[in-house]
Design an enzyme around this catalytic site. Structure first.
Site, PDB file in Angstrom:
ATOM      1  N   HIS A  26       0.837  -1.194   0.000  1.00 50.83           N
ATOM      2  CA  HIS A  26       0.000   0.000   0.000  1.00 50.83           C
ATOM      3  C   HIS A  26       0.874   1.247   0.000  1.00 50.83           C
ATOM      4  CE1 HIS A  26       0.667  -1.026   4.266  1.00 50.83           C
ATOM      5  NE2 HIS A  26       0.610   0.275   4.486  1.00 50.83           N
ATOM      6  N   HIS A  63       0.129   7.703   5.809  1.00 50.82           N
ATOM      7  CA  HIS A  63      -0.585   7.262   4.619  1.00 50.82           C
ATOM      8  C   HIS A  63      -1.418   8.413   4.088  1.00 50.82           C
ATOM      9  CE1 HIS A  63       0.060   3.702   7.190  1.00 50.82           C
ATOM     10  NE2 HIS A  63       0.314   3.099   6.035  1.00 50.82           N
ATOM     11  N   GLU A  81       1.065  15.089  14.084  1.00 48.54           N
ATOM     12  CA  GLU A  81       1.948  14.310  14.952  1.00 48.54           C
ATOM     13  C   GLU A  81       2.943  15.154  15.734  1.00 48.54           C
ATOM     14  OE1 GLU A  81       3.869  10.936  13.193  1.00 48.54           O
ATOM     15  OE2 GLU A  81       2.047  10.299  12.155  1.00 48.54           O
ATOM     16  N   TYR A  98       9.470  -1.157   0.808  1.00 52.33           N
ATOM     17  CA  TYR A  98      10.057  -2.120   1.751  1.00 52.33           C
ATOM     18  C   TYR A  98       8.985  -3.048   2.290  1.00 52.33           C
ATOM     19  CZ  TYR A  98       7.968   0.273   5.692  1.00 52.33           C
ATOM     20  OH  TYR A  98       7.066   0.790   6.589  1.00 52.33           O
ATOM     21  N   TRP A 155      12.522   0.430   8.155  1.00 56.64           N
ATOM     22  CA  TRP A 155      12.436   1.272   6.960  1.00 56.64           C
ATOM     23  C   TRP A 155      13.460   2.391   7.011  1.00 56.64           C
ATOM     24  CZ3 TRP A 155       8.523   0.769  10.532  1.00 56.64           C
ATOM     25  CH2 TRP A 155       8.247   1.881  11.337  1.00 56.64           C
TER      26      TRP A 155
END
Length: 187
Positions: A26, A63, A81, A98, A155
């Site tokens: 995704h 995302h 965040e 990844y 990642w």
């Protein structure tokens, strides 16, 4: 947004359904926030996160919403965040992808373009997302990450060597072209 191996959109699925033992590929993003001194902002993921709780990583990941351009998703997530306002958002690694598996079997599987973000404002971490923050000189961080001296997310461990190939000074990295993004990310 679910994607195929060539980065073409296949449809959408709720975030809660795409982070498990059978995580489909995704679309996501990673960002590295820098200040004017070239220090990178590292974040420790909140302890209650589903994937890699309590692990140090790059500044912000996330995302895009359906039909949301990735650079806008970066700006949105940085504000949510970390309470940050981006001065600039530059695409650095347009096709990074990844797959990583946690010890409990949960999988991250993302087509994850990487961005450099410049800021000139104080950090105000959201405790729902971030446990701690730390500013570190890029050179010190990159060396520690590549030499295994820093415990960081999988990642981030894969991204840092690719970013260092762009040059030793992150403030002078040349952005990638928008047209280099996978098809699903070119909104």
């Amino acid at each position: 947004m679910l994607v195929d191996d060539d980065g073409r959109a296949l449809g959408t699925a709720p975030k809660t359904l795409v982070h498990g033992r059978e995580t489909p590929l995704h679309l996501a993003f990673s960002s590295y926030v820098f200040d004017q001194e070239g220090r990178v902002l590292l974040t420790k993921r909140a302890d209650h996160k589903i994937t890699w709780p309590g692990v140090w990583t790059n500044s912000c990941c996330g995302h895009p919403l359906p039909e949301e351009p990735l650079d806008r998703a970066v700006v949105r997530r940085l504000s949510y965040e970390l309470g940050l306002t981006a001065e600039s958002v530059d695409l650095m690694l347009p096709t990074f992808a990844y797959r990583a598996v946690m010890a409990n079997g949960i999988v991250e599987h993302e087509l994850c373009p990487v961005y450099r973000v410049m800021v000139d404002s104080p950090v105000a971490p959201n405790p729902d997302e971030v446990g701690e923050t730390c500013w570190m000189p890029w050179k010190e961080f990159a060396e520690g990450a590549q030499n295994g001296l820093l415990a960081i997310s999988p990642w981030c461990r894969e991204q840092v060597p690719l970013l260092t190939e762009l040059g030793c000074d992150p403030l002078t990295w040349q952005p990638a072209a928008f047209s280099d993004l996978p098809p699903a990310a070119r909104l």
